[in-house]
Design an enzyme around this catalytic site. Structure first.
Site, PDB file in Angstrom:
ATOM      1  N   ASP A  22       4.653 -13.768  -3.318  1.00 44.46           N
ATOM      2  CA  ASP A  22       4.331 -14.545  -2.112  1.00 44.46           C
ATOM      3  C   ASP A  22       4.274 -13.668  -0.861  1.00 44.46           C
ATOM      4  O   ASP A  22       3.940 -14.163   0.213  1.00 44.46           O
ATOM      5  CB  ASP A  22       5.277 -15.733  -1.938  1.00 44.46           C
ATOM      6  N   LYS A 226       8.856   5.491   4.894  1.00 46.68           N
ATOM      7  CA  LYS A 226       8.752   5.390   3.439  1.00 46.68           C
ATOM      8  C   LYS A 226       8.866   6.777   2.823  1.00 46.68           C
ATOM      9  O   LYS A 226       8.306   7.698   3.388  1.00 46.68           O
ATOM     10  CB  LYS A 226       7.393   4.796   3.039  1.00 46.68           C
ATOM     11  N   ASP A 252      -1.417   3.831  -1.237  1.00 49.04           N
ATOM     12  CA  ASP A 252      -2.299   4.818  -1.878  1.00 49.04           C
ATOM     13  C   ASP A 252      -1.551   6.079  -2.315  1.00 49.04           C
ATOM     14  O   ASP A 252      -2.178   7.020  -2.777  1.00 49.04           O
ATOM     15  CB  ASP A 252      -3.453   5.200  -0.939  1.00 49.04           C
TER      16      ASP A 252
END
Lengths: 308, 308
Positions: A22, A226, A252
């Site tokens: 979701d 990240k 990616d």
């Protein structure tokens, strides 16, 4: 290791993929756009997710822009209705980290910034006074007799460092002198050693961090980009009702985006091949990174197969 | 480990010291001068050595000046009669290394320089064509569509990198792209992580090398500065009749100068306390470096005690 990734190459697989989650967290460059070029059917895919009532968030290691500036970037690409609250940049994650976990008091403790305006704006928004950063006096030639930035301001209790494409010796010297102070904390926005350009790859934030760390003799700083989970903590703090198993990270790069999703125990990860990674990374695993649950040639394939 | 260092604090010890060696190799900053300030009785000590028919050489990791430029620096301090042949800088040592050991052919193979004019001049003097370095077009803002320096020139077969106090993103991006070429060699002038200033310590060549190495994913490059023995090889190539046991290295740093002299099996080393090291380094050996044979508060003590 996860099992072999499933390719989103027909309607049935795409429906299964969409029904599993979701919330979708998107990396931006290489996923939505490549440099200044919007990738095909990105807008259509994002509209589809909106229509299906999915929560859509954007998670980027780019620290040079504030979230507010980022909304303009989305609008310029024709991606409408993206609000600041949907955007998580490494500069924002760093500001939240400094506010919640650094033991600094924004009322009295200032932060020296090595980096661009995104870092300054996000730190200021959570209440900190920043020094350095984009101050135009730092563009003047380094002259240790004349610099207005030294000796160190004793109210500075941290250095936050990120990518600075206006890097110069004046900035390096002042930042270095702050890092030589024992009571000054040191935090990096992210540690990507490079970042993509068209047509040239470029040295990234992590390389500049390496210079600062090496010269000052500091330990490697914590970083908020990240695949660091400090970034994901920021997302869950802002959206406490998210369920990890219902979230999917889309990116990616295996070593940042996909690792970020796997380490964060998100329900799924989708690798798109429109950026850094090529399909060969799925069979030749000498890179040593875990593989995602799903992959696709590009994000727009979600819309294309859904509409078949 | 060597035995406890002997302090040059009376005439007898100084005479014993002077009689032990016929060649003295001097580090410059922190030994002869400190920043822009000549240290006391340096000229008198150098004149005394000349009178005693000692060979005097200067060995510096500073790559920003050529040897010719360095002679002017000596003259400006009032140190007369220092010729280019007496000076060994890391830029000169690097040029000799590139000529003799790099397998590059100066007739066909060019060198991309990240650094200042000393490197360019020394490489050019041994016959190489250099690109980059102090080219004023590198001071223009990085624009990957417009840079005249990319794509890479295929005749460039090496990157030589040293300290660049005019560091900017344009230089970093082009140098990085050369380092991404597999057939391009990579050599550093020196790896000092910092260098002294008045009043501020500054990030040194080794820190900039770290940025380039990290971003490009290269291995650490060979370097030609102290304590690397490539520098000493250059000295012995230029003065083949020197006898190691009759040479004494004089410097202000244990980790570069004194280590250089010990690793090179020179007869002696003199640590002066007018630069980086304090006397405590001789008793508290947690730094882990070997100690010199002699030490003195300053170089001028040689002259002062000799004249007693």
């Amino acid at each position: 290791m996860t099992s072999q990734p499933i390719k989103l190459n027909d309607k049935e697989t795409v429906l299964q993929f969409l029904n599993s989650y979701d919330t979708f967290l998107f990396d931006c460059d290489g996923v939505l756009w490549s440099g200044t070029h919007l990738l095909p059917n990105v807008i259509e895919t994002l509209s589809l997710l909106e229509k299906l009532n999915k929560t859509v968030l954007f998670v980027t290691n780019n620290s040079t822009k504030s979230r507010q500036d980022y909304t303009k970037k989305f609008a310029n690409f024709g991606i409408k209705n993206v609000s600041k609250d949907q955007i998580f940049s490494s500069s924002f994650a760093t500001a939240i980290y400094m506010k919640n976990f650094s033991s600094l008091d924004p009322k009295t403790d200032k932060i020296w910034v090595f980096g661009e305006s995104g870092i300054e704006k996000e730190l200021q928004e959570v209440g900190f006074t920043t020094l350095g950063g984009t101050d135009p006096r730092l563009l003047e030639e380094w002259d240790q007799q004349k610099t207005p930035f030294l000796p160190c301001d004793p109210s500075v209790k941290a250095v936050v460092a990120g990518l600075d494409t206006k890097i110069n010796f004046h900035k390096l010297c002042v930042t270095f002198n702050y890092l030589k102070e024992d009571d000054v904390k040191y935090v990096a926005t992210n540690i990507d050693s490079t970042f993509p350009g068209k047509p040239y790859l470029q040295p990234g934030c992590g390389s500049m961090i390496e210079l600062l760390t090496k010269s000052s003799g500091r330990s490697e700083p914590p970083n908020c980009g990240k695949p660091s989970q400090l970034m994901l903590d920021t997302v869950f703090e802002a959206f406490p009702n998210l369920k990890r198993e219902k979230c999917c990270m889309v990116g990616d790069r295996l070593n940042t985006d996909i690792k970020f999703g796997i380490d964060g125990k998100l329900g799924g990860q989708l690798l798109v091949l429109s950026g850094v990674e090529k399909e060969s990374c799925l069979s030749d695993e000498t890179h040593g990174f875990e593989l995602p649950k799903y992959y696709a040639d590009k994000l727009g394939d979600v819309y294309e197969h859904y509409s078949e």
